[in-house]
Write a protein that holds these residues in place. Structure first.
Motif, PDB file in Angstrom:
ATOM      1  N   ALA A 171       0.813  -1.212   0.000  1.00 25.92           N
ATOM      2  CA  ALA A 171       0.000   0.000   0.000  1.00 25.92           C
ATOM      3  C   ALA A 171       0.849   1.265   0.000  1.00 25.92           C
ATOM      4  N   VAL A 172       2.028   1.198   0.617  1.00 24.60           N
ATOM      5  CA  VAL A 172       2.881   2.392   0.700  1.00 24.60           C
ATOM      6  C   VAL A 172       3.313   2.888  -0.674  1.00 24.60           C
ATOM      7  N   MET A 173       3.261   2.032  -1.697  1.00 25.71           N
ATOM      8  CA  MET A 173       3.669   2.459  -3.031  1.00 25.71           C
ATOM      9  C   MET A 173       2.735   3.526  -3.589  1.00 25.71           C
ATOM     10  N   ALA A 174       1.494   3.587  -3.098  1.00 29.56           N
ATOM     11  CA  ALA A 174       0.586   4.645  -3.551  1.00 29.56           C
ATOM     12  C   ALA A 174       1.098   6.022  -3.154  1.00 29.56           C
ATOM     13  N   THR A 175       1.852   6.089  -2.066  1.00 30.07           N
ATOM     14  CA  THR A 175       2.472   7.349  -1.634  1.00 30.07           C
ATOM     15  C   THR A 175       3.851   7.522  -2.244  1.00 30.07           C
ATOM     16  N   THR A 206       5.214   6.222  -5.059  1.00 37.01           N
ATOM     17  CA  THR A 206       5.325   6.368  -6.507  1.00 37.01           C
ATOM     18  C   THR A 206       5.249   7.830  -6.945  1.00 37.01           C
ATOM     19  N   PRO A 207       4.208   8.585  -6.552  1.00 38.64           N
ATOM     20  CA  PRO A 207       4.203   9.998  -6.967  1.00 38.64           C
ATOM     21  C   PRO A 207       5.335  10.805  -6.338  1.00 38.64           C
ATOM     22  N   ALA A 208       5.745  10.446  -5.120  1.00 36.99           N
ATOM     23  CA  ALA A 208       6.839  11.175  -4.481  1.00 36.99           C
ATOM     24  C   ALA A 208       8.145  10.966  -5.243  1.00 36.99           C
ATOM     25  N   LEU A 209       8.391   9.732  -5.699  1.00 41.49           N
ATOM     26  CA  LEU A 209       9.606   9.453  -6.463  1.00 41.49           C
ATOM     27  C   LEU A 209       9.566  10.137  -7.821  1.00 41.49           C
ATOM     28  N   ARG A 210       8.416  10.146  -8.453  1.00 40.98           N
ATOM     29  CA  ARG A 210       8.311  10.826  -9.751  1.00 40.98           C
ATOM     30  C   ARG A 210       8.512  12.335  -9.593  1.00 40.98           C
ATOM     31  N   ALA A 211       7.983  12.898  -8.504  1.00 47.49           N
ATOM     32  CA  ALA A 211       8.182  14.330  -8.261  1.00 47.49           C
ATOM     33  C   ALA A 211       9.654  14.641  -8.011  1.00 47.49           C
ATOM     34  N   ALA A 260      15.926  12.045 -16.546  1.00 46.20           N
ATOM     35  CA  ALA A 260      15.828  10.669 -17.040  1.00 46.20           C
ATOM     36  C   ALA A 260      16.637   9.696 -16.193  1.00 46.20           C
ATOM     37  N   ARG A 261      17.806  10.134 -15.724  1.00 49.61           N
ATOM     38  CA  ARG A 261      18.631   9.234 -14.917  1.00 49.61           C
ATOM     39  C   ARG A 261      17.951   8.925 -13.585  1.00 49.61           C
ATOM     40  N   ARG A 262      17.458   9.968 -12.921  1.00 45.13           N
ATOM     41  CA  ARG A 262      16.759   9.753 -11.650  1.00 45.13           C
ATOM     42  C   ARG A 262      15.523   8.882 -11.846  1.00 45.13           C
ATOM     43  N   LEU A 263      14.749   9.191 -12.878  1.00 43.65           N
ATOM     44  CA  LEU A 263      13.515   8.442 -13.111  1.00 43.65           C
ATOM     45  C   LEU A 263      13.821   6.988 -13.417  1.00 43.65           C
ATOM     46  N   GLY A 264      14.861   6.732 -14.210  1.00 44.91           N
ATOM     47  CA  GLY A 264      15.225   5.354 -14.530  1.00 44.91           C
ATOM     48  C   GLY A 264      15.621   4.570 -13.294  1.00 44.91           C
ATOM     49  N   ARG A 265      16.385   5.193 -12.389  1.00 52.58           N
ATOM     50  CA  ARG A 265      16.763   4.515 -11.138  1.00 52.58           C
ATOM     51  C   ARG A 265      15.537   4.181 -10.311  1.00 52.58           C
ATOM     52  N   THR A 286       6.958   0.611 -13.258  1.00 50.98           N
ATOM     53  CA  THR A 286       6.251   0.377 -14.511  1.00 50.98           C
ATOM     54  C   THR A 286       6.138  -1.130 -14.743  1.00 50.98           C
ATOM     55  N   PRO A 287       5.129  -1.571 -15.507  1.00 47.21           N
ATOM     56  CA  PRO A 287       4.882  -3.009 -15.662  1.00 47.21           C
ATOM     57  C   PRO A 287       6.066  -3.791 -16.205  1.00 47.21           C
ATOM     58  N   GLU A 288       6.889  -3.160 -17.030  1.00 52.01           N
ATOM     59  CA  GLU A 288       8.004  -3.914 -17.622  1.00 52.01           C
ATOM     60  C   GLU A 288       9.182  -4.054 -16.661  1.00 52.01           C
ATOM     61  N   ARG A 289       9.162  -3.362 -15.540  1.00 53.19           N
ATOM     62  CA  ARG A 289      10.249  -3.464 -14.567  1.00 53.19           C
ATOM     63  C   ARG A 289       9.984  -4.612 -13.603  1.00 53.19           C
ATOM     64  N   ARG A 290      10.975  -5.437 -13.383  1.00 53.45           N
ATOM     65  CA  ARG A 290      10.837  -6.586 -12.488  1.00 53.45           C
ATOM     66  C   ARG A 290      11.380  -6.231 -11.111  1.00 53.45           C
ATOM     67  N   TRP A 291      10.601  -6.531 -10.081  1.00 50.80           N
ATOM     68  CA  TRP A 291      11.028  -6.288  -8.706  1.00 50.80           C
ATOM     69  C   TRP A 291      12.182  -7.226  -8.348  1.00 50.80           C
ATOM     70  N   ASN A 292      13.277  -6.663  -7.885  1.00 50.94           N
ATOM     71  CA  ASN A 292      14.431  -7.451  -7.439  1.00 50.94           C
ATOM     72  C   ASN A 292      14.514  -7.310  -5.925  1.00 50.94           C
ATOM     73  N   GLU A 293      14.157  -8.366  -5.214  1.00 51.87           N
ATOM     74  CA  GLU A 293      14.054  -8.292  -3.756  1.00 51.87           C
ATOM     75  C   GLU A 293      15.398  -8.080  -3.071  1.00 51.87           C
ATOM     76  N   GLU A 294      16.503  -8.371  -3.764  1.00 52.21           N
ATOM     77  CA  GLU A 294      17.816  -8.265  -3.125  1.00 52.21           C
ATOM     78  C   GLU A 294      18.316  -6.822  -2.990  1.00 52.21           C
ATOM     79  N   ARG A 295      17.739  -5.879  -3.723  1.00 47.69           N
ATOM     80  CA  ARG A 295      18.296  -4.528  -3.792  1.00 47.69           C
ATOM     81  C   ARG A 295      17.733  -3.614  -2.694  1.00 47.69           C
ATOM     82  N   VAL A 296      17.700  -4.138  -1.479  1.00 50.81           N
ATOM     83  CA  VAL A 296      17.120  -3.424  -0.344  1.00 50.81           C
ATOM     84  C   VAL A 296      17.911  -2.155  -0.039  1.00 50.81           C
ATOM     85  N   LEU A 297      19.221  -2.273   0.038  1.00 47.04           N
ATOM     86  CA  LEU A 297      20.043  -1.119   0.383  1.00 47.04           C
ATOM     87  C   LEU A 297      19.942  -0.039  -0.684  1.00 47.04           C
TER      88      LEU A 297
END
Length: 321
Positions: A144-148, A150-155, A161-166, A174-185
């Motif tokens: 649920a926290v992604m609803a908050t 996602t817009p904060a990261l886009r803002a 483009a570099r920031r948005l891509g990261r 975005t749907p084509e991006r796969r969640w990688n659980e290891e990248r916590v840090l």
């Protein structure tokens, strides 16, 4: 640098501290052992290393964790050394020494997570990992926290483009991006850079960010926990570390729930079981448990290392489609 500046830096010195990330499972949740800092903020068990008294880092760590929390450590592995200037912990310590604080972090795992001790002088609690990082729990899909967030990261990206891509890559925006659980840090560091976590506002004297349902920690301890969780999630796949978090016997459903609690993923039941059996890590006991809430389920036990002498493998984590 001038000679006076070099001498001052030399005289400042370094104080080495040791931090312990003790992870266990309680009631289907991954939890971390916490204490409290002087200001009341949740903190990791932490203590200084005394080179005149302590023979090794690990022995010193075990001693002060038990002294602070009443909890003896089992499996322990060194994580990383944390000493970035500008973070709360690595700032110079108060007093005439003004020593630079450098923290050596450790990961510890235990299958025994008793109730927090209530004896005088002990300060310990089990804190759910996903209270600290609510964006890391994808067991029921995007949290649920992604609803908050996602817009904060886009803002924050603001068309860069570099920031948005990261942001899109790390948080699967975005749907084509796969969640990688290891990248916590990396995710935590991005939120810190974006000023979306309280520690960033504290360290840079900024106004606090908009409230997230997360749990800030003292000093740079949340960064250390992020490092530990990412390391543990990675090790699940190539070492049988999950069994350091489980009791001596378990059902395969309980083993899967344990893997999901650490990885923050929903796993495919049949594929997970096939992977466990193919790896040869468990053995049926012939004993059945009726505590499953349904039909009795057989109990299994971990059978240890590869009988041919090689390292025991980890577990495959087949996600749901």
């Amino acid at each position: 640098m001038t000679q006076a500046g070099a001498l001052q830096g030399h005289e400042q010195g370094v104080r080495i501290g040791l931090s312990a990330v003790v992870i266990a499972l309680r009631a289907g949740q991954a939890v971390v052992l916490t204490t409290h800092a002087a200001d009341g903020a949740p903190a990791l068990p932490f203590g200084p290393f005394d080179p005149a008294r302590d023979r090794t880092f690990e022995l010193a760590l075990r001693a002060f964790v038990t002294a602070q929390t009443g909890f003896p450590l089992g499996f322990v592995e060194q994580l990383y050394t944390f000493g970035d200037a500008g973070r709360a912990s690595p700032r110079a310590t108060p007093g005439p020494e003004r020593a630079r604080e450098v923290s050596v972090g450790y990961l510890a795992l235990t299958a025994d997570a008793p109730e927090a001790p209530e004896a005088p002088g002990l300060d310990a609690a089990w804190t759910p990992v996903f209270d600290i990082f609510p964006w890391e729990d994808w067991r029921d899909g995007p949290p649920a926290v992604m609803a908050t967030l996602t817009p904060a990261l886009r803002a924050w990206a603001d068309g860069d483009a570099r920031r948005l891509g990261r942001a899109e890559t790390l948080f699967a925006l975005t749907p084509e991006r796969r969640w990688n659980e290891e990248r916590v840090l990396e995710r935590y560091e991005l939120l810190y850079e974006a000023g979306l976590v309280a520690e960033s506002a504290r360290d840079h004297d900024r106004p606090p960010p908009s409230a997230l349902p997360d749990l800030p920690m003292a000093s740079d301890h949340r960064r250390i926990v992020a490092t530990a969780l990412g390391r543990l999630r990675s090790k699940l796949k190539y070492r049988p570390v999950l069994f350091d978090l489980t009791p001596d016997t378990f059902t395969l459903s309980a083993l899967q729930a344990a893997a999901e609690a650490v990885a923050g993923l929903s796993l495919h039941k049949q594929n997970f079981r096939r992977g466990v059996e193919r790896a040869g890590l468990v053995q049926a006991t012939g004993v059945f448990s009726s505590d499953t809430g349904g039909r009795p389920a057989e109990l299994f036990r971990f059978v240890g290392a590869d009988p041919l002498g090689g390292p025991a493998p980890g577990l495959t984590l087949p996600g749901q489609r």
